[in-house]
Design an enzyme around this catalytic site. Structure first.
Site, PDB file in Angstrom:
ATOM      1  CD  GLU A 108      -2.841  -1.160   2.367  1.00  0.00           C
ATOM      2  OE1 GLU A 108      -2.321  -1.441   3.467  1.00  0.00           O
ATOM      3  OE2 GLU A 108      -4.045  -0.902   2.237  1.00  0.00           O
ATOM      4  CD  GLU A 128      -3.187  -6.494   3.636  1.00  0.00           C
ATOM      5  OE1 GLU A 128      -3.088  -7.272   2.670  1.00  0.00           O
ATOM      6  OE2 GLU A 128      -2.686  -5.354   3.660  1.00  0.00           O
TER       7      GLU A 128
HETATM    8  N1  CAA Z   1       5.101  -8.210  11.247  1.00  0.00           N
HETATM    9  C1  CAA Z   1       5.920  -8.503  12.280  1.00  0.00           C
HETATM   10  N2  CAA Z   1       7.022  -9.258  12.156  1.00  0.00           N
HETATM   11  C2  CAA Z   1       7.318  -9.743  10.936  1.00  0.00           C
HETATM   12  C3  CAA Z   1       6.505  -9.456   9.808  1.00  0.00           C
HETATM   13  C4  CAA Z   1       5.356  -8.652  10.007  1.00  0.00           C
HETATM   14  N3  CAA Z   1       4.543  -8.293   9.002  1.00  0.00           N
HETATM   15  N4  CAA Z   1       7.031 -10.075   8.739  1.00  0.00           N
HETATM   16  C5  CAA Z   1       8.133 -10.707   9.178  1.00  0.00           C
HETATM   17  N5  CAA Z   1       8.312 -10.503  10.488  1.00  0.00           N
HETATM   18  C6  CAA Z   1       9.374 -11.010  11.362  1.00  0.00           C
HETATM   19  C7  CAA Z   1       9.149 -12.483  11.676  1.00  0.00           C
HETATM   20  O1  CAA Z   1       8.242 -12.628  12.747  1.00  0.00           O
HETATM   21  C8  CAA Z   1      10.551 -12.915  12.025  1.00  0.00           C
HETATM   22  O2  CAA Z   1      10.855 -12.466  13.317  1.00  0.00           O
HETATM   23  P1  CAA Z   1      11.392 -13.517  14.429  1.00  0.00           P
HETATM   24  O3  CAA Z   1      12.717 -13.980  13.886  1.00  0.00           O
HETATM   25  O4  CAA Z   1      11.495 -12.677  15.655  1.00  0.00           O
HETATM   26  O5  CAA Z   1      10.382 -14.619  14.484  1.00  0.00           O
HETATM   27  C9  CAA Z   1      11.409 -12.101  11.074  1.00  0.00           C
HETATM   28  O6  CAA Z   1      10.604 -10.999  10.649  1.00  0.00           O
HETATM   29  C10 CAA Z   1      11.813 -12.876   9.826  1.00  0.00           C
HETATM   30  O7  CAA Z   1      10.631 -13.392   9.239  1.00  0.00           O
HETATM   31  P2  CAA Z   1      10.417 -14.948   8.854  1.00  0.00           P
HETATM   32  O8  CAA Z   1      11.236 -15.805   9.740  1.00  0.00           O
HETATM   33  O9  CAA Z   1       8.948 -15.199   8.813  1.00  0.00           O
HETATM   34  O10 CAA Z   1      11.047 -14.927   7.388  1.00  0.00           O
HETATM   35  P3  CAA Z   1      10.702 -15.903   6.175  1.00  0.00           P
HETATM   36  O11 CAA Z   1      11.737 -15.613   5.155  1.00  0.00           O
HETATM   37  O12 CAA Z   1      10.518 -17.286   6.634  1.00  0.00           O
HETATM   38  O13 CAA Z   1       9.258 -15.403   5.642  1.00  0.00           O
HETATM   39  C11 CAA Z   1       7.625 -13.784   4.977  1.00  0.00           C
HETATM   40  C12 CAA Z   1       9.113 -14.147   5.081  1.00  0.00           C
HETATM   41  C13 CAA Z   1       6.934 -14.711   3.954  1.00  0.00           C
HETATM   42  C14 CAA Z   1       7.528 -12.344   4.503  1.00  0.00           C
HETATM   43  C15 CAA Z   1       6.959 -13.957   6.354  1.00  0.00           C
HETATM   44  O14 CAA Z   1       7.730 -13.283   7.334  1.00  0.00           O
HETATM   45  C16 CAA Z   1       5.570 -13.409   6.421  1.00  0.00           C
HETATM   46  O15 CAA Z   1       4.634 -14.039   5.938  1.00  0.00           O
HETATM   47  N6  CAA Z   1       5.385 -12.203   7.035  1.00  0.00           N
HETATM   48  C17 CAA Z   1       4.108 -11.598   7.209  1.00  0.00           C
HETATM   49  C18 CAA Z   1       3.616 -10.980   5.918  1.00  0.00           C
HETATM   50  C19 CAA Z   1       2.241 -10.372   6.083  1.00  0.00           C
HETATM   51  O16 CAA Z   1       1.268 -11.056   6.342  1.00  0.00           O
HETATM   52  N7  CAA Z   1       2.142  -9.041   5.888  1.00  0.00           N
HETATM   53  C20 CAA Z   1       0.905  -8.311   5.961  1.00  0.00           C
HETATM   54  C21 CAA Z   1       0.722  -7.763   7.340  1.00  0.00           C
HETATM   55  S1  CAA Z   1      -0.901  -7.134   7.611  1.00  0.00           S
HETATM   56  C22 CAA Z   1      -0.887  -5.589   6.992  1.00  0.00           C
HETATM   57  O17 CAA Z   1       0.035  -5.152   6.337  1.00  0.00           O
HETATM   58  C23 CAA Z   1      -2.109  -4.804   7.401  1.00  0.00           C
HETATM   59  C24 CAA Z   1      -2.482  -3.600   6.626  1.00  0.00           C
HETATM   60  O18 CAA Z   1      -3.101  -3.668   5.602  1.00  0.00           O
HETATM   61  C25 CAA Z   1      -2.178  -2.259   7.120  1.00  0.00           C
END
Ligand code: CAA
Length: 255
Positions: A108, A128
């Site tokens: 976004e 989301e």
């Molecule tokens: N929020 C908080 N922490 C996050 C994060 C997020 N969106 N994305 C990644 N991290 C953190 C992980 O928790 C992890 O921290 P820890 O080591 O302390 O556990 C660190 O970053 C590394 O992440 P991964 O170990 O998960 O890394 P990966 O390479 O295995 O996966 C990824 C990468 C696919 C991006 C995965 O991290 C993921 O799915 N993240 C979430 C993505 C997501 O759903 N984003 C949308 C959020 S909702 C939103 O944005 C709302 C809105 O409209 C305003």
């Protein structure tokens, strides 16, 4: 600032996020810092183009850990819309250079920019729906406005994460470069835009924003006609046209 940096060189502002331990996930502090920087940029006439780029990952979305227990009121306070609107409303062109993940609230953020370039390894999407929520910082509006409703619905309904090639195919990004070239090519394009006439740039942005918001096409083209004529009151218009006739490069003063 704790998470963001702003570098200004030759009329180009570059904002980067530095939170690698969480793949640059956007927490409230990052957005507050961004808000302050956008106000600074808005008031600084020397900045002609803004680039948003961060090393390795644009951002993996909003910070899920800080959202999980939020009430409705807290969620309404947390959401980034006012800051993203500030970005969208800047008079200067804005470019998102996307490396790695640009998910959810981060996509976004990129959609609130005028132009998006991606690295070949970029991954983009709106996950989301997989968290039981929806995009809340302009994604459901800016995405269909940019790429059309069917592609936007496919992305937002499915929560699928797509690669850069697919993003280019559906118009979500303008250009793709190799991971190694993305930053330099983004800055090169920013440099090109920084030499354009700033008043004309401002009115182009304003005209497109207002014109696209008009339900009536004719009302939109009337706004364009008025703003086009207004530019003939500027020194830059005279300079641009004289430079063409005199076969030299124009020197724009923003007047
Ligand atoms: N929020 C908080 N922490 C996050 C994060 C997020 N969106 N994305 C990644 N991290 C953190 C992980 O928790 C992890 O921290 P820890 O080591 O302390 O556990 C660190 O970053 C590394 O992440 P991964 O170990 O998960 O890394 P990966 O390479 O295995 O996966 C990824 C990468 C696919 C991006 C995965 O991290 C993921 O799915 N993240 C979430 C993505 C997501 O759903 N984003 C949308 C959020 S909702 C939103 O944005 C709302 C809105 O409209 C305003």
């Amino acid at each position: 600032m704790r998470y963001l940096s702003l570098e200004i060189n030759n009329g180009i502002g570059l904002i980067s996020i530095h939170r690698p331990e969480a793949l640059n996930a956007l927490n409230r502090e990052i957005i507050d810092e961004l808000d302050a920087l956008l106000e600074q940029i808005r008031d600084d006439q020397s900045i002609r183009v803004l680039v948003l780029w961060s090393d390795k990952n644009f951002a993996a979305g909003s910070d899920i850990k800080s959202m999980v227990e939020m009430t409705v009121e807290e969620a309404a306070d947390f959401i980034f819309t006012p800051t993203y609107n500030k970005l969208d409303l800047l008079d200067i062109p804005t470019i998102a250079g996307i490396e790695g993940y640009a998910l959810g609230g981060a996509l976004e953020l990129a959609m609130a920019c005028d132009i998006r370039f991606a690295a070949e390894g970029a991954k983009l999407g709106y996950p989301e729906i997989n968290l039981g929520i929806m995009p809340g910082a302009g994604g459901t509006i800016r995405t269909p406005l940019s790429i059309g409703s069917p592609w936007a619905k496919e992305l937002i309904f499915s929560g699928e994460i797509i690669d850069a090639a697919r993003a280019l195919q559906i118009g979500l990004v303008n250009r793709i470069y190799s991971d190694a070239e993305l930053f330099a090519e983004t800055m090169k394009f920013a440099e090109k835009l920084s030499r354009k006439a700033p008043l004309a740039m401002k009115l182009i942005k304003q005209t497109m924003r207002e014109g696209l918001a008009c339900a009536d096409l004719m009302e939109g083209v009337d706004i364009e006609k008025k703003n086009w004529a207004t530019l003939f009151s500027t020194e830059d218009q005279k300079e641009g046209m004289r430079a063409f006739i005199e076969k030299r490069k124009p020197e724009y003063k923003g007047k």
